[in-house]
Design a protein around this motif. Structure first.
Motif, PDB file in Angstrom:
ATOM      1  N   ASN A  37      11.675 -26.527 -22.841  1.00 55.34           N
ATOM      2  CA  ASN A  37      13.075 -26.949 -22.879  1.00 55.34           C
ATOM      3  C   ASN A  37      13.393 -28.086 -21.914  1.00 55.34           C
ATOM      4  O   ASN A  37      14.566 -28.378 -21.672  1.00 55.34           O
ATOM      5  N   TYR A  38      12.356 -28.711 -21.349  1.00 52.97           N
ATOM      6  CA  TYR A  38      12.554 -29.860 -20.456  1.00 52.97           C
ATOM      7  C   TYR A  38      11.628 -30.984 -20.898  1.00 52.97           C
ATOM      8  O   TYR A  38      10.548 -30.747 -21.424  1.00 52.97           O
ATOM      9  N   GLU A  39      12.069 -32.214 -20.667  1.00 49.38           N
ATOM     10  CA  GLU A  39      11.231 -33.353 -20.996  1.00 49.38           C
ATOM     11  C   GLU A  39      10.021 -33.385 -20.070  1.00 49.38           C
ATOM     12  O   GLU A  39      10.131 -33.105 -18.878  1.00 49.38           O
ATOM     13  N   GLU A  91      15.609 -31.121 -22.434  1.00 47.99           N
ATOM     14  CA  GLU A  91      15.350 -31.779 -23.728  1.00 47.99           C
ATOM     15  C   GLU A  91      16.658 -31.988 -24.456  1.00 47.99           C
ATOM     16  O   GLU A  91      17.565 -31.150 -24.384  1.00 47.99           O
TER      17      GLU A  91
END
Length: 152
Positions: free
Chosen positions: A111-113, A150
């Motif tokens: 859920n994160y870049e 994200e």
């Protein structure tokens, strides 16, 4: 004749003691440190709060084995990436692949870049020049690293 035999036996025993003593000294294990140990914190860039107890991938780009790159963050977002090392006794391993490896840390949490962090500036500021070779254990603090969530 028995005296000569006893004398030879004593010399042989002395030789064995010296041989094994010197061999054990020469057989000391040596360790090469290809990367520093890195510590820091991972925070969400929007909430400015730590990523608590998340499991993801964190390691030295091109150096950390994939099995060792799974890192669980502590409740306060703290992490430790162990140094990439190699131990040997007599034959020093080939270090060429590590000399050309980029000074980068990859960071990937759900859920994160994904992020690639250049850790060279931390080495320059935190590690004395005399300890820059592979023979020295090094530790760097990366501080707080912010990850962007994200986009949907």
């Amino acid at each position: 004749m028995n005296d000569k035999r006893g004398e030879k036996l004593k010399k042989f025993r002395l030789f064995l003691v010296l041989f094994f003593s010197l061999s054990s000294i020469a057989c000391k294990q040596k360790t090469l440190y290809f990367t520093p140990e890195a510590t820091g914190y991972i925070y969400d860039s929007v909430t400015k709060r730590p990523l608590s107890n998340k499991i993801g991938y964190l390691g030295f780009n091109g150096s950390t084995p994939s099995s060792a790159s799974i890192i669980k963050l502590e409740a306060n977002g703290h992490f430790t990436i162990p140094a990439v090392t190699s131990s040997y006794y007599f034959i020093r391993p080939n270090v060429r692949q590590y000399m050309d490896a980029p000074a980068e840390i990859f960071i990937s949490y759900d859920n994160y870049e994904k992020k690639i962090l250049d850790y060279a500036p931390f080495i320059w500021k935190q590690v004395p020049e005399r300890q820059s070779g592979f023979s020295y254990y090094k530790k760097i603090n990366l501080g707080i690293i912010y990850l962007d969530p994200e986009k949907p």
